[in-house]
Design an enzyme around this catalytic site. Structure first.
Site, PDB file in Angstrom:
ATOM      1  NE  ARG A  96     -72.042  38.424 -35.529  1.00  0.00           N
ATOM      2  CZ  ARG A  96     -71.820  38.743 -34.258  1.00  0.00           C
ATOM      3  NH1 ARG A  96     -71.049  37.973 -33.501  1.00  0.00           N
ATOM      4  NH2 ARG A  96     -72.344  39.815 -33.736  1.00  0.00           N
ATOM      5  CG  HIS A 132     -81.868  37.805 -42.314  1.00  0.00           C
ATOM      6  ND1 HIS A 132     -82.165  36.756 -41.467  1.00  0.00           N
ATOM      7  CD2 HIS A 132     -81.757  38.905 -41.529  1.00  0.00           C
ATOM      8  CE1 HIS A 132     -82.224  37.200 -40.226  1.00  0.00           C
ATOM      9  NE2 HIS A 132     -81.972  38.500 -40.230  1.00  0.00           N
TER      10      HIS A 132
END
Length: 306
Positions: A187, A167
């Site tokens: 990340r 997301h």
């Protein structure tokens, strides 16, 4: 104890906008305001208690009075403002088991309420394929973007993002993140951009693939103008358009009331009337029992347990 007016902890990011920073009297872009948080490195302070103590310290002194019987900090709900001028990196969060083993933290399940969005704004939520091998191949070749599922965003939309779901907010979005008590983020992809020193930000690709569930989809509730329940698990979020001096009951646990408008709201607790400023949050301890909102539009978040 009285309702506690929270003061958010600001952190800067390369993707930051300055809309919320300007409202709070700051002269530089701030990407993230940790408005209700008990993490050591992003601690919320309390504005309406002498000495402006940390919320985490007040909870430590009286966990039952603030959280509720049988609850602890794992049941805490954090509220974080995200003000994005540019798109955020593609991220994924672990579940409890992985986070506790590898990060000494809780897993992270989060939701986003969109406070403002420029025309045509989008966010990433999930992928267009469930095949991890395809995703890894395209990520390493730099062609991952077609496999990231895009959602068009409007002011008032609400998105539910289970852990394990890729997301990211897109550019031009101001959002309120309501989530579990965690700050563990992996990340996955960062568009090859660099920071002010010309360095790329680190990625956590191995962890990302360990925790990702590419079959996940996100929940979506479109913008509306009536009160309703937005989320029921793993915590509760109610969207309330206040009418007739509405009472908010704590019930078996604490709750958090967030003013999601740009106008101040009046509330009364034990015959004492105070102001909840625009885009601010009240942490309402279990021992406060109840309060009355006079008008306005708020989100009320509370634990499912209790």
């Amino acid at each position: 104890m009285q309702p506690l007016l929270c003061k958010g902890y600001p952190t800067r990011s390369i993707w930051a906008n300055d809309r919320l920073a300007k409202k709070r009297g700051l002269d530089q872009p701030i990407g993230t305001f940790w408005d209700v948080s008990i993490h050591d490195h992003v601690p919320t302070t309390i504005q309406n208690v002498e000495g402006h103590p940390y919320l985490k310290d007040l909870i430590h002194q009286d966990p039952e009075g603030l959280l509720g019987p049988g609850l602890d900090t794992k049941d805490f709900i954090q509220c974080v403002y995200l003000d994005a001028k540019d798109q955020l990196s593609i991220q994924v969060h672990p579940d409890d088991a992985y986070a506790q083993t590898h990060a000494h933290d809780n897993g992270k399940f989060e939701t986003w309420y969109i406070l403002d969005a420029k025309p045509g704004a989008t966010l990433v939520g999930g992928t267009t394929t469930t095949d991890a091998n395809i995703i890894k191949k395209e990520l390493l070749s730099g062609e991952i973007k077609p496999y990231l599922k895009q959602w068009t965003v409007h002011t008032g939309d609400y998105f539910i993002i289970p852990n394990g779901t890729l997301h990211a907010l897109g550019s031009g979005i101001l959002a309120l993140e309501i989530g579990t008590n965690s700050d563990t983020t992996y990340r996955f992809y960062d568009y090859d951009r660099v920071d002010a020193q010309g360095k790329k930000r680190p990625l956590q690709i191995e962890d990302s693939f360990q925790v990702a569930h590419f079959e996940n989809t996100i929940g979506f509730i479109p913008a509306h103008d009536t009160s309703c329940r937005l989320c029921e698990d793993p915590f509760i979020v109610d969207d309330i358009y206040v009418t007739n001096h509405q009472k908010i009951m704590c019930g078996p646990a604490f709750c958090i009331i967030t003013n999601v408008t740009d106008s101040d709201i009046l509330y009364t607790w034990k015959e004492d009337t105070q102001t909840l400023p625009a885009y601010d949050s009240l942490f309402v301890p279990y021992s406060a029992e109840e309060l009355t909102l006079h008008t306005g539009h708020v989100l009320v978040s509370r634990p499912k347990r209790g």
